[in-house]
Scaffold this motif. Sequence first.
Motif: not given
Length: 182
Positions: A84-89
């Motif tokens: 989630r953090n990787w995709i959303t930044g």
Amino acid sequence: MPACAACSTASNCGQSAAVASGFRAARGEWVGTLDGDGQNDPADLPAMLEQAVAEGVNCVTGVRRRRQDTFIRRVSSKIANGYRNWITGDQVSDSGCGIRVVRRAALREIPVFNGMHRFLPTLLRGQGFSVVERAVNHRERLRGASKYGVHNRLWRGIRDCFGIRWYLSRAVRSERIAAQEK
């Protein structure tokens, strides 16, 4: 069964609809949330509110310490948060933690959709609001059964992450409100 306030049906509309209905009904300057299964400790809320006021932030979101969940649930949560953090930044340590304190005025800027409750800190940051994390207690489930698992959340969660990424690239930040009020 009573009608769902979020969608005017005689059915359960889900956790995001329930959270959004609570936001809409709230009247105080601050709104506190916690899951109804008893795993969140309501005793954490006063310290979270004190932190929000002292630090001048718009949201304090919980990070469950010493989680009282199965190994599979903890590992899948860690993987999901990383993806989630990787995709959303964004960087949210525990997007599944339901205990939060949020300034009510900030909630008016948040879009309502199924799954919104899992992305609330990211949505707030995307709107220009400040969010900090705080370690909170986590207890054994006192009632109910989890509706979320690896199999029923995987594909929806992946799709939701891309939707949030799109939304963040298109969001009109809340700073426009302060500029209009001057």
